[in-house]
Motif scaffolding. Structure first.
Motif, PDB file in Angstrom:
ATOM      1  N   GLY A 170      39.561  40.933  33.884  1.00  0.00           N
ATOM      2  CA  GLY A 170      38.207  41.295  33.127  1.00  0.00           C
ATOM      3  C   GLY A 170      37.052  40.967  33.806  1.00  0.00           C
ATOM      4  O   GLY A 170      37.052  40.518  35.130  1.00  0.00           O
ATOM      5  N   PRO A 171      36.006  41.170  33.087  1.00  0.00           N
ATOM      6  CA  PRO A 171      34.652  40.700  33.432  1.00  0.00           C
ATOM      7  C   PRO A 171      34.522  39.350  33.915  1.00  0.00           C
ATOM      8  O   PRO A 171      35.207  38.252  33.380  1.00  0.00           O
ATOM      9  N   PRO A 172      33.951  38.908  35.103  1.00  0.00           N
ATOM     10  CA  PRO A 172      33.665  37.351  35.462  1.00  0.00           C
ATOM     11  C   PRO A 172      33.101  36.754  34.381  1.00  0.00           C
ATOM     12  O   PRO A 172      32.333  37.138  33.683  1.00  0.00           O
ATOM     13  N   ASP A 173      33.385  35.334  34.184  1.00  0.00           N
ATOM     14  CA  ASP A 173      32.710  34.341  33.145  1.00  0.00           C
ATOM     15  C   ASP A 173      31.356  34.458  33.197  1.00  0.00           C
ATOM     16  O   ASP A 173      30.734  34.618  32.153  1.00  0.00           O
ATOM     17  N   ASP A 174      30.703  34.581  34.483  1.00  0.00           N
ATOM     18  CA  ASP A 174      29.293  34.481  34.518  1.00  0.00           C
ATOM     19  C   ASP A 174      28.482  35.734  33.840  1.00  0.00           C
ATOM     20  O   ASP A 174      27.421  36.009  33.238  1.00  0.00           O
ATOM     21  N   ALA A 175      29.254  36.859  34.080  1.00  0.00           N
ATOM     22  CA  ALA A 175      29.022  38.213  33.758  1.00  0.00           C
ATOM     23  C   ALA A 175      28.860  38.252  32.131  1.00  0.00           C
ATOM     24  O   ALA A 175      28.005  38.657  31.212  1.00  0.00           O
ATOM     25  N   VAL A 176      29.981  37.729  31.444  1.00  0.00           N
ATOM     26  CA  VAL A 176      30.229  37.452  30.111  1.00  0.00           C
ATOM     27  C   VAL A 176      29.265  36.503  29.474  1.00  0.00           C
ATOM     28  O   VAL A 176      28.445  37.048  28.650  1.00  0.00           O
ATOM     29  N   GLY A 177      28.709  35.437  30.000  1.00  0.00           N
ATOM     30  CA  GLY A 177      27.871  34.542  29.660  1.00  0.00           C
ATOM     31  C   GLY A 177      26.356  35.200  29.574  1.00  0.00           C
ATOM     32  O   GLY A 177      25.432  35.201  28.679  1.00  0.00           O
ATOM     33  N   GLY A 245      24.144  44.383  29.078  1.00  0.00           N
ATOM     34  CA  GLY A 245      24.976  43.249  28.269  1.00  0.00           C
ATOM     35  C   GLY A 245      26.307  43.995  27.539  1.00  0.00           C
ATOM     36  O   GLY A 245      27.287  43.680  27.856  1.00  0.00           O
ATOM     37  N   ARG A 246      25.745  45.083  26.598  1.00  0.00           N
ATOM     38  CA  ARG A 246      26.847  45.639  26.174  1.00  0.00           C
ATOM     39  C   ARG A 246      27.960  46.340  26.769  1.00  0.00           C
ATOM     40  O   ARG A 246      29.340  46.270  26.348  1.00  0.00           O
ATOM     41  N   PRO A 247      27.882  47.106  28.059  1.00  0.00           N
ATOM     42  CA  PRO A 247      29.139  47.489  28.723  1.00  0.00           C
ATOM     43  C   PRO A 247      29.873  46.317  29.086  1.00  0.00           C
ATOM     44  O   PRO A 247      31.027  46.433  29.352  1.00  0.00           O
ATOM     45  N   VAL A 248      29.561  45.186  29.295  1.00  0.00           N
ATOM     46  CA  VAL A 248      30.181  43.855  29.715  1.00  0.00           C
ATOM     47  C   VAL A 248      31.387  43.771  28.703  1.00  0.00           C
ATOM     48  O   VAL A 248      32.553  43.334  28.950  1.00  0.00           O
ATOM     49  N   LEU A 249      30.999  43.726  27.451  1.00  0.00           N
ATOM     50  CA  LEU A 249      31.636  43.077  26.394  1.00  0.00           C
ATOM     51  C   LEU A 249      32.283  44.376  25.666  1.00  0.00           C
ATOM     52  O   LEU A 249      33.230  43.828  24.960  1.00  0.00           O
ATOM     53  N   ALA A 250      32.130  45.737  26.051  1.00  0.00           N
ATOM     54  CA  ALA A 250      32.800  46.610  25.278  1.00  0.00           C
ATOM     55  C   ALA A 250      34.247  46.616  25.433  1.00  0.00           C
ATOM     56  O   ALA A 250      34.543  46.509  26.502  1.00  0.00           O
ATOM     57  N   GLY A 251      35.002  47.201  24.364  1.00  0.00           N
ATOM     58  CA  GLY A 251      36.254  47.071  24.635  1.00  0.00           C
ATOM     59  C   GLY A 251      36.909  48.172  23.645  1.00  0.00           C
ATOM     60  O   GLY A 251      35.917  48.977  23.189  1.00  0.00           O
ATOM     61  N   PRO A 252      38.199  48.335  23.383  1.00  0.00           N
ATOM     62  CA  PRO A 252      38.815  49.277  22.657  1.00  0.00           C
ATOM     63  C   PRO A 252      38.583  49.215  21.316  1.00  0.00           C
ATOM     64  O   PRO A 252      38.311  50.173  20.620  1.00  0.00           O
ATOM     65  N   ALA A 253      37.868  48.082  20.741  1.00  0.00           N
ATOM     66  CA  ALA A 253      37.471  47.793  19.354  1.00  0.00           C
ATOM     67  C   ALA A 253      36.186  48.143  19.106  1.00  0.00           C
ATOM     68  O   ALA A 253      35.580  48.062  18.118  1.00  0.00           O
ATOM     69  N   THR A 254      35.412  48.466  20.460  1.00  0.00           N
ATOM     70  CA  THR A 254      33.851  48.535  20.252  1.00  0.00           C
ATOM     71  C   THR A 254      33.290  49.761  19.473  1.00  0.00           C
ATOM     72  O   THR A 254      32.471  49.592  18.364  1.00  0.00           O
ATOM     73  N   ARG A 255      33.996  50.954  19.618  1.00  0.00           N
ATOM     74  CA  ARG A 255      33.685  52.064  18.825  1.00  0.00           C
ATOM     75  C   ARG A 255      32.120  52.370  19.027  1.00  0.00           C
ATOM     76  O   ARG A 255      31.615  52.094  19.965  1.00  0.00           O
ATOM     77  N   GLY A 256      31.186  52.532  17.785  1.00  0.00           N
ATOM     78  CA  GLY A 256      29.899  52.805  17.745  1.00  0.00           C
ATOM     79  C   GLY A 256      28.996  51.571  17.727  1.00  0.00           C
ATOM     80  O   GLY A 256      27.748  51.748  17.423  1.00  0.00           O
ATOM     81  N   ALA A 257      29.746  50.336  17.479  1.00  0.00           N
ATOM     82  CA  ALA A 257      28.652  49.197  17.227  1.00  0.00           C
ATOM     83  C   ALA A 257      27.669  48.780  18.168  1.00  0.00           C
ATOM     84  O   ALA A 257      28.064  48.868  19.338  1.00  0.00           O
TER      85      ALA A 257
END
Length: 345
Positions: A170-177, A245-257
């Motif tokens: 997954g993305p590194p912790d610093d990227a998520v932060g 930011g959004r591309p780092v957190l985006a996942g299968p449940a993201t959809r259009g949020a």
């Protein structure tokens, strides 16, 4: 009577398009009202009359219900009575003349303009100066971070077992932060820059943002749609969030949020409230909720000279009476106007 309550709930949700919270509140009020009617020997819905309703409200008052609660319960009774009459369950609209106590309208607590600016800029300061401002790190999101490896002695060297399949990285912790900080800044700028409700902000999709015109399409209470403008600071915060930011957190449940939680799904309003109050506390501000930012935005608009009707449209109020509460002025503003306008000031 139970069947009538179920049909009334379906009417509120399906026809009136009320929120789940509103449906629960109205249904609870009606159940309480009918329970009181049963204790007063009303064996069927047609036995309901104005005296029973007044007795029910009086009993609520003696048990310590607030004036605002009594006003809402009276409104629930009127809504139910009107619906039951139209549905043929009541011979007359028995609650049409039911009076309710006028709820006291307390002036909302608002931040000063410089306090609101400090709040919306708090995520940026947290990222830039984490050591100089203790406690200003982003509030916890809806997913805890990975646990640290347990401390202990280093095992002796030995044969290395064959490696199994590695889980996807997954993305590194610093990227998520960093992504969470960008998300928080976008959330705060949106709440203050548009005055939208927290449920409306969390319900936004990426497609609801018109970057060229700097407006967002908002679906408010009752499914009513409105267009709300936002300013350059919110535009910059949204651009950074959507780009970095959004591309780092985006996942299968993201959809259009538009705004995401740490798991990649739509940001939950409960988490969003914690974010706002956490940054307010870290910045040394009074306790502030998302609705407090909405109050502040409306007050600052009016103090800046905005028309009351325009503020009503921005906030999505169905009645101008709801907006007029923001016409209060501070003592400082009143004194300034007096000094400027009165010849004997």
């Amino acid at each position: 009577m139970r069947e009538a309550v179920d049909d009334f709930a379906g009417h509120l949700a399906g026809v009136r398009n009320r929120s789940a919270h509103t449906v629960r509140a109205y249904v609870a009020d009606v159940v309480s009202m009918l329970d009181h009617a049963t204790r007063m020997s009303c064996t069927e819905l047609a036995d309901l009359d104005l005296g029973v309703l007044r007795s029910w409200l009086a009993r609520q008052r003696t048990t310590g219900a607030a004036r605002s609660s009594l006003a809402r319960r009276a409104a629930s009774a009127r809504t139910f009575s009107a619906w039951a009459h139209r549905a043929g369950l009541l011979p007359t609209d028995v609650a049409a003349t039911l009076a309710s106590p006028k709820a006291r309208r307390e002036l909302p607590t608002v931040l000063r303009a410089e306090q609101a600016a400090a709040l919306v800029e708090a995520p940026g300061r947290s990222a830039a100066e984490p050591d100089d401002t203790p406690g200003t790190a982003a509030p916890p999101d809806d997913t805890p971070g990975p646990a640290a490896p347990p401390a202990g002695p280093v095992p002796p060297a030995g044969p290395v077992p064959p490696a199994g399949p590695m889980p996807p990285a997954g993305p590194p912790d610093d990227a998520v932060g960093a992504a969470v900080l960008l998300r928080d800044r976008a959330l705060l700028e949106l709440l203050y820059g548009t005055g939208v409700r927290i449920s409306e902000a969390c319900g936004l999709d990426v497609a609801d943002v018109d970057h060229s015109r700097r407006v967002v399409r908002v679906f408010g209470k009752g499914g009513r749609e409105r267009t709300v403008p936002y300013g350059l600071p919110a535009q910059r915060a949204l651009d950074e969030w959507l780009r970095d930011g959004r591309p780092v957190l985006a996942g299968p449940a993201t959809r259009g949020a538009l705004l995401l939680g740490a798991r990649g799904g739509r940001l939950n309003p409960t988490t969003a409230r914690r974010i706002v109050s956490g940054y307010a506390e870290a910045a040394g501000l009074p306790h502030t909720s998302p609705h407090g930012l909405r109050h502040s935005a409306a007050t600052h608009l009016l103090e800046g000279g905005a028309d009351l009707r325009a503020v009503q449209e921005i906030l999505g109020h169905s009645s101008l009476a709801s907006t007029q509460i923001y016409t209060h002025v501070s003592v400082e503003r009143l004194r300034a106007a007096y000094r400027q306008a009165h010849p004997r000031a």
